[in-house]
Design a protein around this motif. Structure first.
Motif, PDB file in Angstrom:
ATOM      1  N   HIS A  83       8.566  14.331   2.108  1.00 54.78           N
ATOM      2  CA  HIS A  83       9.704  13.610   2.763  1.00 54.78           C
ATOM      3  C   HIS A  83       8.983  12.106   2.974  1.00 54.78           C
ATOM      4  O   HIS A  83       7.691  12.267   3.330  1.00 54.78           O
ATOM      5  N   GLU A  84       9.618  11.267   2.998  1.00 53.56           N
ATOM      6  CA  GLU A  84       9.124   9.879   3.172  1.00 53.56           C
ATOM      7  C   GLU A  84       8.460   9.687   4.582  1.00 53.56           C
ATOM      8  O   GLU A  84       8.724  10.488   5.567  1.00 53.56           O
ATOM      9  N   ASN A  85       7.316   9.265   4.446  1.00 56.62           N
ATOM     10  CA  ASN A  85       6.099   8.997   5.744  1.00 56.62           C
ATOM     11  C   ASN A  85       5.711  10.297   6.128  1.00 56.62           C
ATOM     12  O   ASN A  85       5.401  10.478   7.462  1.00 56.62           O
ATOM     13  N   ASN A  86       6.061  11.393   5.541  1.00 59.26           N
ATOM     14  CA  ASN A  86       5.626  13.106   5.911  1.00 59.26           C
ATOM     15  C   ASN A  86       6.231  13.184   7.076  1.00 59.26           C
ATOM     16  O   ASN A  86       5.620  13.853   8.220  1.00 59.26           O
ATOM     17  N   SER A  87       7.496  12.646   7.202  1.00 66.76           N
ATOM     18  CA  SER A  87       8.484  12.862   8.298  1.00 66.76           C
ATOM     19  C   SER A  87       8.782  14.631   8.391  1.00 66.76           C
ATOM     20  O   SER A  87       8.787  15.273   7.069  1.00 66.76           O
ATOM     21  N   PRO A  88       8.760  15.172   9.391  1.00 64.30           N
ATOM     22  CA  PRO A  88       8.946  16.635   9.434  1.00 64.30           C
ATOM     23  C   PRO A  88      10.300  17.085   8.598  1.00 64.30           C
ATOM     24  O   PRO A  88      11.357  16.313   8.401  1.00 64.30           O
ATOM     25  N   VAL A  89      10.117  18.174   7.951  1.00 66.37           N
ATOM     26  CA  VAL A  89      11.226  18.650   7.033  1.00 66.37           C
ATOM     27  C   VAL A  89      11.688  19.801   7.882  1.00 66.37           C
ATOM     28  O   VAL A  89      10.795  20.755   8.126  1.00 66.37           O
ATOM     29  N   LEU A  90      12.955  20.171   8.325  1.00 64.88           N
ATOM     30  CA  LEU A  90      13.531  21.269   9.001  1.00 64.88           C
ATOM     31  C   LEU A  90      14.190  22.073   8.549  1.00 64.88           C
ATOM     32  O   LEU A  90      14.501  23.305   8.864  1.00 64.88           O
ATOM     33  N   ASP A  91      14.676  21.948   7.044  1.00 67.63           N
ATOM     34  CA  ASP A  91      15.308  23.011   6.468  1.00 67.63           C
ATOM     35  C   ASP A  91      15.668  22.565   5.152  1.00 67.63           C
ATOM     36  O   ASP A  91      15.433  21.521   4.573  1.00 67.63           O
ATOM     37  N   SER A  92      15.848  23.685   4.230  1.00 70.96           N
ATOM     38  CA  SER A  92      16.197  23.318   2.570  1.00 70.96           C
ATOM     39  C   SER A  92      17.081  24.591   2.178  1.00 70.96           C
ATOM     40  O   SER A  92      17.447  25.469   2.932  1.00 70.96           O
ATOM     41  N   CYS A  93      17.439  24.562   1.047  1.00 69.99           N
ATOM     42  CA  CYS A  93      18.434  25.278   0.226  1.00 69.99           C
ATOM     43  C   CYS A  93      18.585  25.260  -1.192  1.00 69.99           C
ATOM     44  O   CYS A  93      18.083  24.051  -1.618  1.00 69.99           O
ATOM     45  N   PHE A  94      18.745  26.136  -2.005  1.00 67.83           N
ATOM     46  CA  PHE A  94      18.968  26.230  -3.176  1.00 67.83           C
ATOM     47  C   PHE A  94      20.339  25.838  -3.590  1.00 67.83           C
ATOM     48  O   PHE A  94      21.441  26.335  -3.139  1.00 67.83           O
ATOM     49  N   SER A  95      20.500  25.144  -4.810  1.00 65.35           N
ATOM     50  CA  SER A  95      21.705  25.211  -5.461  1.00 65.35           C
ATOM     51  C   SER A  95      21.985  26.522  -6.209  1.00 65.35           C
ATOM     52  O   SER A  95      21.114  27.536  -6.405  1.00 65.35           O
ATOM     53  N   THR A  96      23.214  27.023  -6.538  1.00 66.49           N
ATOM     54  CA  THR A  96      23.791  28.317  -7.037  1.00 66.49           C
ATOM     55  C   THR A  96      22.867  28.730  -8.105  1.00 66.49           C
ATOM     56  O   THR A  96      22.369  30.004  -8.582  1.00 66.49           O
ATOM     57  N   ASP A  97      22.573  27.792  -8.970  1.00 69.24           N
ATOM     58  CA  ASP A  97      21.717  28.124 -10.355  1.00 69.24           C
ATOM     59  C   ASP A  97      20.298  28.168 -10.030  1.00 69.24           C
ATOM     60  O   ASP A  97      19.459  28.433 -10.947  1.00 69.24           O
ATOM     61  N   GLY A  98      19.951  27.875  -8.980  1.00 66.60           N
ATOM     62  CA  GLY A  98      18.368  28.013  -8.611  1.00 66.60           C
ATOM     63  C   GLY A  98      17.715  26.879  -9.126  1.00 66.60           C
ATOM     64  O   GLY A  98      16.327  26.817  -9.110  1.00 66.60           O
ATOM     65  N   SER A  99      18.252  26.014  -9.896  1.00 70.64           N
ATOM     66  CA  SER A  99      17.577  24.697 -10.396  1.00 70.64           C
ATOM     67  C   SER A  99      16.979  23.556  -9.398  1.00 70.64           C
ATOM     68  O   SER A  99      16.267  22.834  -9.590  1.00 70.64           O
ATOM     69  N   THR A 100      17.777  23.520  -8.244  1.00 68.94           N
ATOM     70  CA  THR A 100      17.523  22.233  -7.351  1.00 68.94           C
ATOM     71  C   THR A 100      17.367  22.774  -5.996  1.00 68.94           C
ATOM     72  O   THR A 100      17.989  23.843  -5.595  1.00 68.94           O
ATOM     73  N   VAL A 101      16.423  22.050  -5.101  1.00 67.83           N
ATOM     74  CA  VAL A 101      16.272  22.284  -3.850  1.00 67.83           C
ATOM     75  C   VAL A 101      16.774  21.087  -3.094  1.00 67.83           C
ATOM     76  O   VAL A 101      16.751  19.780  -3.494  1.00 67.83           O
ATOM     77  N   PHE A 102      17.477  21.423  -2.028  1.00 63.24           N
ATOM     78  CA  PHE A 102      18.039  20.045  -1.124  1.00 63.24           C
ATOM     79  C   PHE A 102      17.317  20.420   0.062  1.00 63.24           C
ATOM     80  O   PHE A 102      17.272  21.429   0.631  1.00 63.24           O
TER      81      PHE A 102
END
Length: 363
Positions: A83-102
Motif C-alpha cells: 500500500h502507498e507509503n507502506n501504510s498498514p494493511v488491515l484486511d483483504s478478500c478474493f474475487s469469486t474466481d480467485g483472480s483478484t485480491v482487494f
C-alpha cells in the motif's frame, strides 16, 4: 496461474520461523517463509486454489502458492505488493474466481490487485476510498461488488470499473469487522452493535441488535449455511446467534481463551465450509476447533509462545493457516521489538474438525 514479478523463493518447511517448543500449535505444522516485518492483520485463501494472501502492518500484501501432498505441506512465495507509503494493511478478500485480491487499510483506500500483474510502483490500483482508515473488506458473490467498512462509520459498495461507490450505508459506529457468506452480510461495530444484511440484490438491513456479549466486539463470522453468525469479544467469549429460525437451535454464548483469572481476546473466528464447525484463535496463543450444533470443543491445541492474530481454512478445508504475531491488545508498552511475525500451516485431520455427536455443553 501466473503471479507478479517477485521471483519465487525456494520452498521451505521451516523458513524464517522460530524453532523450538511451542513455536507452532502442532509439531508438524509448516512455516510460511517471508511472512513480513510487522503484525499480521489477516489471512485469506483463494476460493479456487491453494493461494494464501496475508496483510500486514508493514504495508505488504503477500501471496503464496501452497502445495500439499499426503499431508506434507510447503509454501512458495509468489508475489508481493505494498500500500502507498507502506501504510498498514488491515484486511483483504478474493474475487469469486480467485483472480483478484482487494485490500484495505490505514491509507483509507480500497485497492485491487490482479494476480499475475505488476502494478505501477508495486502499489495496487485504488478503486475506492473512505474518510478514515478502512478495517474490513469483502466480496459480494451475488452482485460482484466489493464492500468496505471503515472507521468513518460507513459501509461502501464498489464496482471496480467505477470511481464512485455504487451505494453507501451509514453504520451506528465505526466498523470493527464484517463478513459475507452468499446473501448474508454481518457487521460488528463499536458500541456493541451488530447489523445483518441481505445482499442478494440491493443491500437491505435484516436485523440490528446489541451484541449478546458484554464487552467490545473483536471479530464476526457468518455461518456457512447463512442462518446466523458467531461473534467474538475482547473478554474471551463467543456468541452464537441465529438470524433465521432453525428448529431445535437457539442462540447462546460460551467462554473461551481464558486461563485461571486471565482473560484474552478472541481475535478471529473462521468456519470450516464442509462441516460448519469453526475455529477460534486468541491472545492466549491457543487455537480451538468447535462444534456449535453439538455445543462442544472438538480440539484444543497447546498454547504457543505468542498471540495468534488471525486464521483461515482453505476452501477444501484440509489446510488451516494461522498468524502468530503481537495483536496490540495490550498497547505499545507491551510490544517487544524483534518479536517474530510468523504464519503457520496446519494439515487438518478429519477427526479434528468433523462433528463427533451430541455432548451438550462446551468444555
Amino acid at each position: 496461474m501466473a503471479f507478479g514479478s517477485v521471483a519465487p523463493a525456494p520452498a521451505q518447511l521451516v523458513g524464517s520461523c522460530t524453532g523450538g517448543t511451542h513455536a507452532s500449535c502442532a509439531t508438524n505444522d509448516h512455516c510460511v517463509p517471508s511472512a513480513g516485518n510487522d503484525g499480521i492483520s489477516s489471512l485469506n485463501w483463494s476460493p479456487t486454489a491453494n493461494h494464501l494472501v496475508s496483510t500486514n502492518w508493514d504495508g505488504g500484501v503477500r501471496c503464496w502458492e501452497v502445495q500439499e501432498s499426503g499431508g506434507q505441506v510447503r509454501a512458495l512465495p509468489k508475489a508481493q505488493v505494498n500500500h502507498e507509503n507502506n501504510s498498514p494493511v488491515l484486511d483483504s478478500c478474493f474475487s469469486t474466481d480467485g483472480s483478484t485480491v482487494f485490500s484495505v487499510g490505514a491509507d483509507k483506500a480500497v485497492r485491487m490487485w490482479q494476480l499475475g500483474q505488476s502494478p505501477p510502483n508495486n502499489v495496487p490500483q485504488q478503486i475506492g476510498s473512505h474518510d478514515q482508515p478502512i478495517k474490513s473488506v469483502a466480496f459480494l458473490p451475488t452482485t460482484n461488488l466489493i464492500v468496505s467498512g471503515g472507521w468513518d462509520k460507513m459501509l461502501k459498495f464498489w464496482d471496480a470499473r467505477q470511481p464512485n461507490p455504487v451505494g453507501t450505508l451509514q453504520l451506528p459506529e465505526k466498523c470493527y469487522d464484517l463478513d459475507v457468506r452468499d446473501s448474508l452480510m454481518v457487521v460488528a461495530t463499536a458500541g456493541r452493535h451488530i447489523i445483518s444484511y441481505n445482499v442478494q440484490g440491493q443491500p437491505q438491513e435484516h436485523q440490528r441488535k446489541e451484541s449478546p456479549l458484554k464487552f467490545q466486539s473483536r471479530c464476526i463470522a457468518a455461518f456457512p449455511d447463512t442462518t446466523g453468525y458467531a461473534v467474538g469479544s475482547i473478554e474471551g467469549r463467543v456468541g452464537i446467534h441465529y438470524v433465521t429460525k432453525v428448529h431445535g437451535k437457539d442462540s447462546f454464548a460460551f467462554k473461551c481463551h481464558r486461563e485461571a483469572s486471565n482473560v484474552y481476546p478472541v481475535n478471529c473466528i473462521c468456519f470450516h465450509k464442509g462441516y460448519g464447525t469453526f475455529a477460534t484463535v486468541g491472545g492466549d496463543g491457543i487455537v480451538n476447533f468447535w462444534d456449535k450444533d453439538n455445543k462442544q470443543r472438538l480440539k484444543g491445541f497447546p498454547a504457543i509462545h505468542r498471540t495468534i492474530s488471525c486464521a483461515s481454512f482453505n476452501a477444501q478445508g484440509n489446510l488451516f493457516a494461522y498468524g502468530s504475531s503481537y495483536d496490540w491488545s495490550k498497547g505499545s508498552s507491551q510490544y517487544a521489538p524483534g518479536t517474530p511475525n510468523e504464519i503457520w500451516l496446519h494439515y487438518v485431520l478429519d477427526e479434528e474438525i468433523k462433528p463427533k455427536g451430541k455432548k451438550g455443553s462446551y468444555r
